[in-house]
Scaffold this motif. Sequence first.
Motif, short mmCIF file in Angstrom:
data_model
loop_
_atom_site.label_atom_id
_atom_site.label_comp_id
_atom_site.label_asym_id
_atom_site.label_seq_id
_atom_site.Cartn_x
_atom_site.Cartn_y
_atom_site.Cartn_z
N THR A 189 24.01 43.85 20.36
CA THR A 189 22.68 43.81 20.10
C THR A 189 22.23 45.31 19.66
O THR A 189 21.51 45.32 18.57
N GLY A 190 22.92 46.13 20.30
CA GLY A 190 22.67 47.67 19.70
C GLY A 190 22.95 47.93 18.14
O GLY A 190 22.43 48.37 17.50
N PHE B 30 28.50 41.07 29.51
CA PHE B 30 27.35 41.98 29.47
C PHE B 30 27.57 43.30 28.26
O PHE B 30 26.57 43.62 27.62
N THR C 251 27.59 42.17 25.03
CA THR C 251 26.29 41.51 24.48
C THR C 251 25.47 42.75 23.92
O THR C 251 24.72 42.70 22.95
N VAL C 252 25.51 43.96 24.93
CA VAL C 252 24.72 44.76 24.57
C VAL C 252 25.19 45.72 23.41
O VAL C 252 24.21 46.13 22.44
N ILE D 209 21.96 52.59 29.34
CA ILE D 209 22.56 51.30 29.93
C ILE D 209 24.11 51.44 30.05
O ILE D 209 24.45 51.04 31.45
N LEU E 88 21.11 52.76 24.67
CA LEU E 88 22.59 52.47 24.85
C LEU E 88 23.40 53.24 25.88
O LEU E 88 24.22 52.84 26.79
N GLY F 81 24.26 50.29 33.44
CA GLY F 81 24.52 48.90 33.50
C GLY F 81 25.26 48.27 34.08
O GLY F 81 25.11 47.09 34.78
N LEU G 280 27.27 53.35 24.14
CA LEU G 280 27.51 52.49 25.22
C LEU G 280 28.56 52.94 26.16
O LEU G 280 28.51 52.76 27.38
#
Length: 456
Positions: A374-375, A367, A370-371, A426, A423, A430, A399
């Motif tokens: 993507t960011g 997780f 992946t974030v 999350i 970010l 998250g 993040l």
Amino acid sequence: MTKLFQKLSITQRISLSFLLVIATGSILLSLPIFHVADAPATTYLDHLFTTVSMVCVTGLSVFAVADVYNRMGQILCLCLIQIGGLGLVSLIALSYYTLRRKLSLSNQATLQSAISKDSHKGLRDYLYHVFQLTFAIEGICALILMLDFIPRYGWSDGIFNSIFIAISAFCNAGFDNLGSNSLMDFAKNPLINLTVAFLILAGGLGFGVWFDLRERNKKFLSGPLSFKQAFHKISIQTRLVLYTNAIILSLGTLISWILERTNPETIGTYALPDQLLVSFFQTVTMRTAGFATISYSAAEQGTNFFYMLQMAIGGSPGGTAGGLKVTIAAVIFLLFRAEIKGHSHVSFHYRTISDSLIKQTLTVLIFFFTVLVTGYLLLLETEPTLNPFGLLFEVFSALATVGVTMDITPHLSIPGRFIVMALMFIGRVGPITVLLSLRQRTEKSIPYAKADLILG
């Protein structure tokens, strides 16, 4: 409104509490009453970005706090940082308990999740102890900082600056009200460095670890236990956290010093004791604190890449730090070690780590990255003129709720700022959401025939 809140899941309530604080704080901070008379022109988006960073205890900002906010504004900033560090849910629950009102079972479950406690037992006392420990450490360390700040800034500013830094450091927020250089002016000041480092570590260690150590210390002082016996009686969680933190701090300081010792733009011109002090502080602050005593744009690229790995690891569960958490890093290492040695189980100190815990660890790891990827891809698209390596550093910092930057944050476009804000948010809620969603899963999985796969 109350009924609607009750219908939300635990993770939704926690996320909503952060959003409510962010919305309220950003509106208040945008009001001129909280600004200095000669403040530079700012927009609501600037204050929203700052508020998100404060509530998510990150430290990234598009301007220096002291350049924009007056004393009232800085007090409001402190409130946002403290709420972000301890959580709005915890503060509301504390007010309920103080007024001798009972929390429903649903609200108790929300509080339990917010403070990372493993059971409902003794929830009220645990919450009281969290706040007592927080204010005690912040207060004592603020007094220590005053020894330097009062002669330097005078009584009024010296006292307030000490309180501001103490709260920000314990909450791992990384904000200061000293200007735009963070703590670079104090790079070789052992009192400031070691006090702030202790605050960061204290907040990031996790309240459960502190309380466990306190109980074992009581038994050690009152009983016939030796230190070794008392240490072996602490929980496996506490042992894992302490071992992992000690290894990361030791290796981090050494590697940071090796990589930067010849760089004249960071520590190359310092004496050896000062080099080690600065290297130690960077290792501590990369654990999601956000204070800086060197310029990261002047550091070696290898050093900054190593710092990114430290950012990802973060602090300990149940504290004020972010990141993946040291327990995740430890379990990954133990899994790797068990596989290399051919062991059928993953273990630590004669205790087996369950398969379900390993699955949760891998889920959070996937997780997180992946974030992160993507960011980073989104920032590469929205910020084509900025240094790609600096953008990667920014993504890790946001993040993992660290708050350090290679001088990228002030130059972000509007879309870039929204990406970084997402970010930060999350990163704050998250991993908790992922873990709780795993626990709430009620579907039974169907056991199919085993698949034979070749991995390499």
